[in-house]
Design a protein around this motif. Structure first.
Motif, PDB file in Angstrom:
ATOM      1  N   ALA A   1       0.861  -1.187   0.000  1.00 52.06           N
ATOM      2  CA  ALA A   1       0.000   0.000   0.000  1.00 52.06           C
ATOM      3  C   ALA A   1       0.896   1.235   0.000  1.00 52.06           C
ATOM      4  O   ALA A   1       2.094   1.140   0.285  1.00 52.06           O
ATOM      5  CB  ALA A   1      -0.899  -0.002   1.239  1.00 52.06           C
ATOM      6  N   PRO A   2       0.347   2.415  -0.309  1.00 51.92           N
ATOM      7  CA  PRO A   2       1.162   3.629  -0.319  1.00 51.92           C
ATOM      8  C   PRO A   2       1.872   3.844   1.018  1.00 51.92           C
ATOM      9  O   PRO A   2       1.276   3.707   2.083  1.00 51.92           O
ATOM     10  CB  PRO A   2       0.145   4.738  -0.597  1.00 51.92           C
ATOM     11  CG  PRO A   2      -0.960   4.060  -1.323  1.00 51.92           C
ATOM     12  CD  PRO A   2      -1.049   2.691  -0.736  1.00 51.92           C
ATOM     13  N   ARG A   3       3.172   4.142   0.924  1.00 54.09           N
ATOM     14  CA  ARG A   3       4.018   4.472   2.082  1.00 54.09           C
ATOM     15  C   ARG A   3       4.228   3.303   3.043  1.00 54.09           C
ATOM     16  O   ARG A   3       4.783   3.486   4.122  1.00 54.09           O
ATOM     17  CB  ARG A   3       3.474   5.687   2.844  1.00 54.09           C
ATOM     18  CG  ARG A   3       3.400   6.947   1.985  1.00 54.09           C
ATOM     19  CD  ARG A   3       2.787   8.137   2.715  1.00 54.09           C
ATOM     20  NE  ARG A   3       2.696   9.277   1.825  1.00 54.09           N
ATOM     21  CZ  ARG A   3       1.723   9.457   0.942  1.00 54.09           C
ATOM     22  NH1 ARG A   3       0.756   8.574   0.855  1.00 54.09           N
ATOM     23  NH2 ARG A   3       1.716  10.512   0.155  1.00 54.09           N
TER      24      ARG A   3
ATOM     25  N   CYS B   1      16.479   3.565  -7.034  1.00 53.62           N
ATOM     26  CA  CYS B   1      16.405   4.942  -7.526  1.00 53.62           C
ATOM     27  C   CYS B   1      15.511   5.754  -6.592  1.00 53.62           C
ATOM     28  O   CYS B   1      14.538   5.230  -6.041  1.00 53.62           O
ATOM     29  CB  CYS B   1      15.835   4.925  -8.944  1.00 53.62           C
ATOM     30  SG  CYS B   1      15.661   6.550  -9.700  1.00 53.62           S
ATOM     31  N   HIS B   2      15.827   7.036  -6.448  1.00 54.62           N
ATOM     32  CA  HIS B   2      14.986   7.882  -5.601  1.00 54.62           C
ATOM     33  C   HIS B   2      13.543   7.899  -6.089  1.00 54.62           C
ATOM     34  O   HIS B   2      12.606   8.035  -5.298  1.00 54.62           O
ATOM     35  CB  HIS B   2      15.554   9.305  -5.556  1.00 54.62           C
ATOM     36  CG  HIS B   2      15.137  10.074  -4.348  1.00 54.62           C
ATOM     37  ND1 HIS B   2      15.889  11.091  -3.802  1.00 54.62           N
ATOM     38  CD2 HIS B   2      14.043   9.993  -3.559  1.00 54.62           C
ATOM     39  CE1 HIS B   2      15.282  11.582  -2.745  1.00 54.62           C
ATOM     40  NE2 HIS B   2      14.146  10.938  -2.579  1.00 54.62           N
TER      41      HIS B   2
ATOM     42  N   VAL C   1       6.482   4.625  -4.480  1.00 54.62           N
ATOM     43  CA  VAL C   1       5.932   3.885  -3.346  1.00 54.62           C
ATOM     44  C   VAL C   1       5.172   4.831  -2.425  1.00 54.62           C
ATOM     45  O   VAL C   1       4.153   4.457  -1.831  1.00 54.62           O
ATOM     46  CB  VAL C   1       7.061   3.154  -2.583  1.00 54.62           C
ATOM     47  CG1 VAL C   1       6.571   2.653  -1.235  1.00 54.62           C
ATOM     48  CG2 VAL C   1       7.584   1.979  -3.415  1.00 54.62           C
ATOM     49  N   GLY C   2       5.635   6.063  -2.331  1.00 56.89           N
ATOM     50  CA  GLY C   2       4.980   7.049  -1.475  1.00 56.89           C
ATOM     51  C   GLY C   2       3.792   7.747  -2.103  1.00 56.89           C
ATOM     52  O   GLY C   2       3.201   8.636  -1.483  1.00 56.89           O
TER      53      GLY C   2
ATOM     54  N   GLY D   1      -0.700   5.399  -7.218  1.00 62.81           N
ATOM     55  CA  GLY D   1       0.025   4.244  -7.723  1.00 62.81           C
ATOM     56  C   GLY D   1      -0.845   3.010  -7.848  1.00 62.81           C
ATOM     57  O   GLY D   1      -2.008   2.976  -7.430  1.00 62.81           O
ATOM     58  N   ILE D   2      -0.270   1.976  -8.450  1.00 63.48           N
ATOM     59  CA  ILE D   2      -0.925   0.677  -8.576  1.00 63.48           C
ATOM     60  C   ILE D   2      -0.288  -0.250  -7.534  1.00 63.48           C
ATOM     61  O   ILE D   2       0.916  -0.536  -7.598  1.00 63.48           O
ATOM     62  CB  ILE D   2      -0.730   0.094  -9.986  1.00 63.48           C
ATOM     63  CG1 ILE D   2      -1.304   1.043 -11.049  1.00 63.48           C
ATOM     64  CG2 ILE D   2      -1.374  -1.287 -10.103  1.00 63.48           C
ATOM     65  CD1 ILE D   2      -0.936   0.664 -12.472  1.00 63.48           C
ATOM     66  N   PHE D   3      -1.087  -0.678  -6.584  1.00 62.00           N
ATOM     67  CA  PHE D   3      -0.573  -1.513  -5.497  1.00 62.00           C
ATOM     68  C   PHE D   3      -1.252  -2.873  -5.521  1.00 62.00           C
ATOM     69  O   PHE D   3      -2.419  -2.972  -5.886  1.00 62.00           O
ATOM     70  CB  PHE D   3      -0.794  -0.804  -4.155  1.00 62.00           C
ATOM     71  CG  PHE D   3       0.051   0.424  -3.994  1.00 62.00           C
ATOM     72  CD1 PHE D   3       1.321   0.336  -3.445  1.00 62.00           C
ATOM     73  CD2 PHE D   3      -0.407   1.670  -4.419  1.00 62.00           C
ATOM     74  CE1 PHE D   3       2.111   1.464  -3.313  1.00 62.00           C
ATOM     75  CE2 PHE D   3       0.380   2.802  -4.291  1.00 62.00           C
ATOM     76  CZ  PHE D   3       1.644   2.704  -3.740  1.00 62.00           C
ATOM     77  N   PRO D   4      -0.502  -3.876  -5.093  1.00 66.35           N
ATOM     78  CA  PRO D   4       0.879  -3.869  -4.614  1.00 66.35           C
ATOM     79  C   PRO D   4       1.856  -3.461  -5.714  1.00 66.35           C
ATOM     80  O   PRO D   4       1.639  -3.767  -6.887  1.00 66.35           O
ATOM     81  CB  PRO D   4       1.108  -5.304  -4.162  1.00 66.35           C
ATOM     82  CG  PRO D   4       0.117  -6.103  -4.950  1.00 66.35           C
ATOM     83  CD  PRO D   4      -1.083  -5.229  -5.123  1.00 66.35           C
ATOM     84  N   MET D   5       2.933  -2.787  -5.314  1.00 66.12           N
ATOM     85  CA  MET D   5       3.895  -2.234  -6.255  1.00 66.12           C
ATOM     86  C   MET D   5       5.261  -2.887  -6.041  1.00 66.12           C
ATOM     87  O   MET D   5       5.771  -2.915  -4.923  1.00 66.12           O
ATOM     88  CB  MET D   5       4.019  -0.719  -6.063  1.00 66.12           C
ATOM     89  CG  MET D   5       4.945  -0.028  -7.052  1.00 66.12           C
ATOM     90  SD  MET D   5       5.197   1.728  -6.644  1.00 66.12           S
ATOM     91  CE  MET D   5       3.523   2.372  -6.799  1.00 66.12           C
ATOM     92  N   VAL D   6       5.824  -3.392  -7.125  1.00 69.66           N
ATOM     93  CA  VAL D   6       7.186  -3.933  -7.118  1.00 69.66           C
ATOM     94  C   VAL D   6       8.068  -2.928  -7.849  1.00 69.66           C
ATOM     95  O   VAL D   6       8.034  -2.843  -9.074  1.00 69.66           O
ATOM     96  CB  VAL D   6       7.256  -5.305  -7.821  1.00 69.66           C
ATOM     97  CG1 VAL D   6       8.687  -5.849  -7.766  1.00 69.66           C
ATOM     98  CG2 VAL D   6       6.284  -6.294  -7.190  1.00 69.66           C
TER      99      VAL D   6
END
Length: 367
Positions: A30-32, A60-61, A67-68, A74-79
């Motif tokens: 999930a986000p963050r 990478c930053h 992820v944040g 975003g699309i979660f879950p995120m790899v």
């Protein structure tokens, strides 16, 4: 570290994508949220796909930003992961470019329309066709299924979107070249960094340290502009001819009108007008970092020297291959700290503190 299993959300329903088992990854549920070890579906190998055993993946930053949810939902879950180096493990029946055992890399995108003017010109990162560029993760492929990045044991990708990593490059130090390296190589090449040209690199981090190496290898006179002199010894060791602190107002007075090209790798908001003032007549400042808010410049800083403010985003497939070959020829790799996968969350925290010299790289065998 908690182990979870991600369900095959959206894969079959979105486009009928065939699943060929599951792969071990580190993902943000999930986000963050902290990244966790889990599994995600691996799509079946298409006729022109290759299966890559991932060996190394850079942090990478922009992974942290996505992820944040800092830039867009975003699309979660995120790899995460778009600095990927590995070895071809299997090829589809119509693959012509690759054989099992080849050393390959995957960068920031894994597909594009292939038909627009930019794609035909080898500028796939600026694809303007239907659907645009498909990023390596946090995106949806043409089949509607989510894309998963390089914090993984394996990756399936269309053969056209993989790059050859020359034997002269170690896979671990080559991984960051697939994003950080090309992000600097492209503008340095486009705006003519070379003998007789003076180049300033703003920021000595994951991007900036490779900018110093590449600009020096191209023959330019290189100056690092950093907030303090804390990394001065590193900057000179990496190839800079000069290193100045931007926290000292005298820097902007003494270097006014000096540079042909200034490349800004910093994502934080800066007074761009001050940096534009460092350009010679006809010089260019290129924005590479992506601040959260808008960037701007005083018009007089541009008008008084016919100066330009430009932007640049990674590079297309031909130029990325050119960059890898250039780095192999000149012995250029990233300065890295190799970590186990169970230290990814710690690494994220350290990146945010600026506590890395100069790129974290995940040993994918530890996932």
């Amino acid at each position: 570290m908690t182990n979870t299993t991600i369900t095959d959300t959206g894969t079959a329903a979105a486009g009928g994508t065939a699943e060929a088992g599951r792969i071990a990854v580190y993902a943000a549920p999930a986000p963050r949220a902290p990244l966790e070890r889990t599994t995600v579906p691996r799509r079946a190998l298409g006729a022109r796909d290759i299966l890559i055993d991932v060996r190394y993946a850079g942090i990478c930053h922009s992974d942290i930003h996505q992820v944040g949810d800092d830039w867009a939902p975003g699309i979660f879950p995120m790899v995460p992961g778009h600095e990927i180096a590995g070895v071809v493990a299997e090829v589809g029946p119509e693959v012509s470019r690759w054989s099992v055992g080849d050393r390959v890399g995957v960068g920031c995108f894994v597909d594009s329309c292939r038909e627009c003017d930019n794609c035909r010109a080898g500028l796939q990162q600026y694809c303007t066709g239907e659907g645009g560029v498909v990023f390596t993760y946090n995106a949806r492929g043409r089949d509607g299924a989510p894309t998963y990045g390089g914090y993984a044991r394996q990756l399936v990708v269309d053969e056209q979107y993989a790059l050859r990593i020359p034997d002269a490059l170690a896979l671990d130090t080559a991984a960051p070249l697939l994003c950080a390296g090309i992000t600097l190589y492209s503008p340095l090449t486009h705006w003519g960094a070379g003998p007789g040209r003076k180049v300033a690199v703003v920021g000595l981090g994951g991007l900036g340290h490779l900018g110093v190496k590449i600009a020096r290898a191209k023959g330019a006179e290189v100056t690092v502009l950093s907030r303090s002199l804390r990394k001065r010894e590193d900057g000179l060791r990496l190839g800079a001819h000069d290193y100045r602190a931007t926290s000292d107002p005298a820097t902007f007075t003494e270097l006014a009108g000096r540079f042909d090209l200034v490349v800004n790798t910093v994502s934080a908001g800066l007074d761009l007008s001050a940096y534009v003032g460092l350009l010679r007549t006809g010089g260019t400042m290129v924005q590479l970092g992506a601040p959260d808010g808008p960037v701007g410049v005083n018009a007089h800083a541009l008008l008084t020297g016919r100066r330009s403010l430009a932007g640049s985003m990674i590079g297309g497939l031909p130029e990325t291959q050119e960059m890898l070959d250039f780095c192999a020829e000149h012995g250029i790799g990233a300065e890295i700290e190799l970590i186990r996968a169970d230290r990814i969350n710690e690494a994220y925290e350290r990146v945010l503190r600026g506590d890395v010299r100069y790129r974290f790289v995940i040993d994918a065998s530890t996932i």
